[in-house]
Design a protein around this motif. Structure first.
Motif, PDB file in Angstrom:
ATOM      1  N   LYS A 190      -3.232  -6.073  -9.549  1.00  0.00           N
ATOM      2  CA  LYS A 190      -3.888  -6.422 -10.890  1.00  0.00           C
ATOM      3  C   LYS A 190      -2.768  -6.182 -11.991  1.00  0.00           C
ATOM      4  N   GLU A 191      -1.956  -5.067 -12.054  1.00  0.00           N
ATOM      5  CA  GLU A 191      -0.667  -4.950 -12.887  1.00  0.00           C
ATOM      6  C   GLU A 191       0.143  -6.109 -13.112  1.00  0.00           C
ATOM      7  N   ALA A 192       0.454  -6.389 -11.800  1.00  0.00           N
ATOM      8  CA  ALA A 192       1.228  -7.600 -11.824  1.00  0.00           C
ATOM      9  C   ALA A 192       0.864  -8.816 -12.561  1.00  0.00           C
ATOM     10  N   PHE A 193      -0.551  -9.263 -12.487  1.00  0.00           N
ATOM     11  CA  PHE A 193      -1.177 -10.156 -13.095  1.00  0.00           C
ATOM     12  C   PHE A 193      -0.951  -9.917 -14.564  1.00  0.00           C
ATOM     13  N   ASN A 194      -1.389  -8.680 -15.058  1.00  0.00           N
ATOM     14  CA  ASN A 194      -1.054  -8.452 -16.541  1.00  0.00           C
ATOM     15  C   ASN A 194       0.391  -8.556 -16.905  1.00  0.00           C
ATOM     16  N   LEU A 195       1.138  -7.846 -16.216  1.00  0.00           N
ATOM     17  CA  LEU A 195       2.516  -8.431 -16.619  1.00  0.00           C
ATOM     18  C   LEU A 195       3.221  -9.658 -16.703  1.00  0.00           C
ATOM     19  N   LEU A 196       2.526 -10.698 -15.893  1.00  0.00           N
ATOM     20  CA  LEU A 196       2.870 -11.861 -15.853  1.00  0.00           C
ATOM     21  C   LEU A 196       2.074 -12.600 -17.145  1.00  0.00           C
ATOM     22  N   ASN A 226      -4.605  -4.026 -19.275  1.00  0.00           N
ATOM     23  CA  ASN A 226      -5.742  -4.874 -19.381  1.00  0.00           C
ATOM     24  C   ASN A 226      -6.030  -5.146 -20.754  1.00  0.00           C
ATOM     25  N   LEU A 227      -6.499  -6.441 -20.978  1.00  0.00           N
ATOM     26  CA  LEU A 227      -7.544  -6.815 -22.309  1.00  0.00           C
ATOM     27  C   LEU A 227      -8.600  -6.146 -22.172  1.00  0.00           C
ATOM     28  N   HIS A 228      -8.889  -5.326 -23.240  1.00  0.00           N
ATOM     29  CA  HIS A 228     -10.150  -4.647 -23.119  1.00  0.00           C
ATOM     30  C   HIS A 228     -11.055  -4.842 -24.290  1.00  0.00           C
ATOM     31  N   GLN A 229     -12.628  -5.199 -24.071  1.00  0.00           N
ATOM     32  CA  GLN A 229     -13.477  -5.680 -25.065  1.00  0.00           C
ATOM     33  C   GLN A 229     -13.978  -4.443 -25.868  1.00  0.00           C
ATOM     34  N   VAL A 230     -13.785  -4.619 -27.246  1.00  0.00           N
ATOM     35  CA  VAL A 230     -14.327  -3.643 -28.129  1.00  0.00           C
ATOM     36  C   VAL A 230     -15.018  -4.233 -29.273  1.00  0.00           C
ATOM     37  N   SER A 231     -15.654  -3.166 -29.901  1.00  0.00           N
ATOM     38  CA  SER A 231     -16.223  -3.575 -31.124  1.00  0.00           C
ATOM     39  C   SER A 231     -15.653  -2.955 -32.449  1.00  0.00           C
ATOM     40  N   ILE A 232     -15.820  -3.693 -33.586  1.00  0.00           N
ATOM     41  CA  ILE A 232     -14.937  -3.281 -34.912  1.00  0.00           C
ATOM     42  C   ILE A 232     -15.975  -2.804 -35.701  1.00  0.00           C
ATOM     43  N   ILE A 247       0.770   3.034  11.360  1.00  0.00           N
ATOM     44  CA  ILE A 247      -0.005   1.715  10.710  1.00  0.00           C
ATOM     45  C   ILE A 247      -1.010   1.655   9.711  1.00  0.00           C
ATOM     46  N   ASP A 248      -1.747   2.871   9.955  1.00  0.00           N
ATOM     47  CA  ASP A 248      -2.928   3.258   9.223  1.00  0.00           C
ATOM     48  C   ASP A 248      -2.285   3.453   7.796  1.00  0.00           C
ATOM     49  N   ALA A 249      -1.321   4.226   7.769  1.00  0.00           N
ATOM     50  CA  ALA A 249      -0.662   4.637   6.130  1.00  0.00           C
ATOM     51  C   ALA A 249      -0.393   3.586   5.700  1.00  0.00           C
ATOM     52  N   LEU A 250       0.361   2.362   6.344  1.00  0.00           N
ATOM     53  CA  LEU A 250       0.610   1.257   5.792  1.00  0.00           C
ATOM     54  C   LEU A 250      -0.456   0.219   5.264  1.00  0.00           C
ATOM     55  N   LYS A 251      -1.668   0.365   6.085  1.00  0.00           N
ATOM     56  CA  LYS A 251      -2.856  -0.486   5.891  1.00  0.00           C
ATOM     57  C   LYS A 251      -3.321   0.278   4.277  1.00  0.00           C
ATOM     58  N   ASP A 252      -3.311   1.705   4.077  1.00  0.00           N
ATOM     59  CA  ASP A 252      -3.650   2.167   3.016  1.00  0.00           C
ATOM     60  C   ASP A 252      -3.044   1.800   1.771  1.00  0.00           C
ATOM     61  N   ARG A 253      -1.530   1.747   2.298  1.00  0.00           N
ATOM     62  CA  ARG A 253      -0.739   1.534   1.065  1.00  0.00           C
ATOM     63  C   ARG A 253      -1.099  -0.012   0.460  1.00  0.00           C
ATOM     64  N   ILE A 254      -1.282  -0.918   1.230  1.00  0.00           N
ATOM     65  CA  ILE A 254      -1.755  -2.358   0.803  1.00  0.00           C
ATOM     66  C   ILE A 254      -2.902  -2.319   0.240  1.00  0.00           C
ATOM     67  N   LYS A 255      -3.899  -1.508   0.717  1.00  0.00           N
ATOM     68  CA  LYS A 255      -5.395  -1.447   0.332  1.00  0.00           C
ATOM     69  C   LYS A 255      -5.129  -0.959  -1.278  1.00  0.00           C
ATOM     70  N   TYR A 256      -4.583   0.240  -1.361  1.00  0.00           N
ATOM     71  CA  TYR A 256      -4.476   0.782  -2.850  1.00  0.00           C
ATOM     72  C   TYR A 256      -3.618   0.173  -3.734  1.00  0.00           C
ATOM     73  N   ALA A 257      -2.841  -0.753  -3.236  1.00  0.00           N
ATOM     74  CA  ALA A 257      -1.956  -1.406  -4.157  1.00  0.00           C
ATOM     75  C   ALA A 257      -2.929  -2.713  -4.882  1.00  0.00           C
ATOM     76  N   GLY A 258      -4.176  -2.825  -4.318  1.00  0.00           N
ATOM     77  CA  GLY A 258      -5.153  -3.713  -4.766  1.00  0.00           C
ATOM     78  C   GLY A 258      -5.115  -5.350  -3.880  1.00  0.00           C
ATOM     79  N   PHE A 259      -4.673  -4.996  -2.757  1.00  0.00           N
ATOM     80  CA  PHE A 259      -4.586  -6.444  -1.786  1.00  0.00           C
ATOM     81  C   PHE A 259      -5.823  -6.077  -0.624  1.00  0.00           C
ATOM     82  N   GLY A 260      -6.662  -5.353  -0.999  1.00  0.00           N
ATOM     83  CA  GLY A 260      -7.759  -5.354  -0.181  1.00  0.00           C
ATOM     84  C   GLY A 260      -7.552  -4.857   1.455  1.00  0.00           C
TER      85      GLY A 260
END
Length: 254
Positions: free
Chosen positions: A95-101, A177-183, A6-19
């Protein structure tokens, strides 16, 4: 299921970005013993909202629960939506799902049917759907020829000059991601994103308006020529002033 599983499953969703907040609900659902269940998660990114349904299923072989996939839906400020189901073998984070969408690309390490590892840029074809009602996932392998660092090097991006800013920029773009830069030579801040399909990068103004790279390069080259002209003119005037002073000194009698 044992606590360690169960803890391993918790870690899996945590590190996938779902907290971590889904942990208690996950335990409750597992104790109910249903064949399958879902957990809901939502997040706001600027003015946009993401809703996720995490899909879990119980194995008939060992009775273990597995996090098989998640459904993601992006809602934009104008009310328009984009959605997609992502499977665990794609190793996509929230977050990657958001970027892909958002129609951007992410760089992932994947495995083929023979278990061999390879790297590829992934991008959703949001203009079409397959027979399962999903947007096809396009892949651009390393052999495709897109080199992110090389593409960035074609623009005078200030962040490419320092090791730490450069590493952060490359890492961020590979996450989609969109990343802020200077030109260099242009005032203000800009946003950059990887564009592997066309073997380049996309540059945007802060308001989201895309910048034509060809026009930008021509503008910067014109500015450099003008700066060189001004510098040459100043050096010429300085040299003439120096000659006049020398001439005046020679004319003095003691």
């Amino acid at each position: 299921m044992e606590k360690k599983d169960i803890d391993a499953l918790k870690d899996r969703i945590k590190y996938a970005g779902f907290g971590e907040e889904l942990g208690k609900e996950l335990e409750t659902k597992i104790k109910e013993g249903k064949e399958a269940f879902q957990l809901q998660h939502s997040a706001s990114i600027g003015e946009k909202k993401m809703n996720y349904n995490l899909n879990f299923r119980k194995s008939e072989k060992n009775g273990q629960y597995y996090f098989n996939s998640f459904d993601a839906e992006l809602t934009k400020p104008d009310g328009k939506t984009q959605s997609q189901t992502f499977y665990q073998n794609q190793n996509i984070s929230a977050k990657e799902a958001f970027n892909l969408l958002e129609w951007r690309s992410v760089y992932k390490t994947l495995f083929n049917k023979d278990g061999e590892r390879y790297n590829a840029w992934l991008q959703l074809d949001l203009a079409g759907k397959n027979d399962k009602g999903l947007h096809p996932m396009q892949q651009y392998h390393d052999k495709y020829g897109f080199e992110l660092e090389k593409a960035l090097g074609k623009l005078p991006i200030v962040e490419m000059e320092g090791m730490d800013p450069k590493d952060r920029l490359l890492y961020s773009l590979k996450k989609g991601n969109l990343h802020q830069v200077s030109i260099a030579g242009k005032e203000g801040k800009f946003l950059v994103a990887a564009n592997p399909k066309y073997k380049t990068v996309s540059l945007y103004e802060p308001n989201g308006k895309r910048i034509n790279l060809k026009d930008l390069r021509e503008e910067l080259e014109k500015g450099q020529k003008q700066d060189k002209g001004k510098k040459k003119s100043m050096e010429s005037k300085k040299a003439q002033g120096s000659k006049k002073k020398t001439g005046q000194k020679k004319g003095i009698k003691v």
